[in-house]
Design a protein around this motif. Structure first.
Motif, PDB file in Angstrom:
ATOM      1  N   PHE A  90      11.878 -24.361   7.746  1.00 14.81           N
ATOM      2  CA  PHE A  90      11.036 -23.986   6.603  1.00 14.81           C
ATOM      3  C   PHE A  90       9.583 -24.404   6.806  1.00 14.81           C
ATOM      4  O   PHE A  90       9.002 -25.080   5.953  1.00 14.81           O
ATOM      5  N   PRO A  91       8.957 -24.017   7.906  1.00 14.18           N
ATOM      6  CA  PRO A  91       7.590 -24.487   8.158  1.00 14.18           C
ATOM      7  C   PRO A  91       6.593 -24.041   7.091  1.00 14.18           C
ATOM      8  O   PRO A  91       5.650 -24.768   6.775  1.00 14.18           O
ATOM      9  N   GLY A  92       6.810 -22.883   6.495  1.00 20.66           N
ATOM     10  CA  GLY A  92       5.894 -22.392   5.475  1.00 20.66           C
ATOM     11  C   GLY A  92       5.844 -23.264   4.231  1.00 20.66           C
ATOM     12  O   GLY A  92       4.825 -23.317   3.547  1.00 20.66           O
ATOM     13  N   LEU A  93       6.941 -23.956   3.940  1.00 18.52           N
ATOM     14  CA  LEU A  93       6.959 -24.848   2.777  1.00 18.52           C
ATOM     15  C   LEU A  93       6.134 -26.106   3.005  1.00 18.52           C
ATOM     16  O   LEU A  93       5.692 -26.739   2.053  1.00 18.52           O
ATOM     17  N   PHE A  94       5.951 -26.479   4.266  1.00 21.81           N
ATOM     18  CA  PHE A  94       5.313 -27.762   4.572  1.00 21.81           C
ATOM     19  C   PHE A  94       3.889 -27.649   5.083  1.00 21.81           C
ATOM     20  O   PHE A  94       3.155 -28.626   5.074  1.00 21.81           O
ATOM     21  N   ALA A  95       3.497 -26.475   5.534  1.00 17.78           N
ATOM     22  CA  ALA A  95       2.158 -26.310   6.112  1.00 17.78           C
ATOM     23  C   ALA A  95       1.094 -26.667   5.076  1.00 17.78           C
ATOM     24  O   ALA A  95       1.072 -26.111   3.980  1.00 17.78           O
ATOM     25  N   LYS A  96       0.276 -27.650   5.432  1.00 21.70           N
ATOM     26  CA  LYS A  96      -0.834 -28.110   4.590  1.00 21.70           C
ATOM     27  C   LYS A  96      -0.382 -28.481   3.182  1.00 21.70           C
ATOM     28  O   LYS A  96      -1.087 -28.251   2.213  1.00 21.70           O
ATOM     29  N   ALA A  97       0.813 -29.056   3.070  1.00 17.35           N
ATOM     30  CA  ALA A  97       1.371 -29.424   1.769  1.00 17.35           C
ATOM     31  C   ALA A  97       1.793 -30.884   1.756  1.00 17.35           C
ATOM     32  O   ALA A  97       1.981 -31.498   2.805  1.00 17.35           O
ATOM     33  N   SER A  98       1.937 -31.433   0.565  1.00 13.21           N
ATOM     34  CA  SER A  98       2.481 -32.771   0.378  1.00 13.21           C
ATOM     35  C   SER A  98       3.917 -32.618  -0.096  1.00 13.21           C
ATOM     36  O   SER A  98       4.199 -31.810  -0.981  1.00 13.21           O
TER      37      SER A  98
END
Length: 129
Positions: free
Chosen positions: A73-81
């Protein structure tokens, strides 16, 4: 919220002559305010040849499950907390320290930090009993 779990069912000690091949299954669940997703997969058998011999590979399985989460799930974590919930304190220590006394878990932790850096992700690790 993200939950991770890895299970390993050792058949005696790993690498013990005559013992059945070990197996390990990883799973990860991701939930946001708008979606839920999960993934389950078996660890390829050839991975066991790279692991340090120990009575159980449960900690390695749980550490690999964390990697599965960020791989799936890289899209959930990219540039996110994010907050990641793990039920193994030893794995949390390995991740937070970015190292381990054993070379296999240290290499996996290093790889995980490399992945987090590439995603520019900020993560808080939380223990759940």
């Amino acid at each position: 919220m993200f939950f991770v779990h890895g299970s390993a069912e050792p058949a005696g000690r790993l690498f013990e002559p005559g013992s059945p091949l070990p197996s390990m299954r990883r799973c990860a669940i991701a939930a946001t305010s708008s979606s839920k997703a999960g993934v389950v997969c078996d660890v390829p058998g050839d991975v066991f040849g790279f692991l340090v011999e120990r009575d159980t590979q449960i900690a390695v399985g749980e550490l690999l499950a964390v990697c599965l989460l960020f791989q799936s799930f890289p899209g959930l974590f990219a540039k996110a907390s994010s907050v990641i919930y793990i039920d193994n304190m030893g794995v949390i220590h390995c991740i937070v320290n970015g190292a381990s006394r054993t070379i296999d878990m240290g290499a996996i932790a290093h790889s995980l930090h490399h992945r987090l850096g590439g995603l520019e992700a900020t993560v808080w690790w939380e223990y759940v009993p």
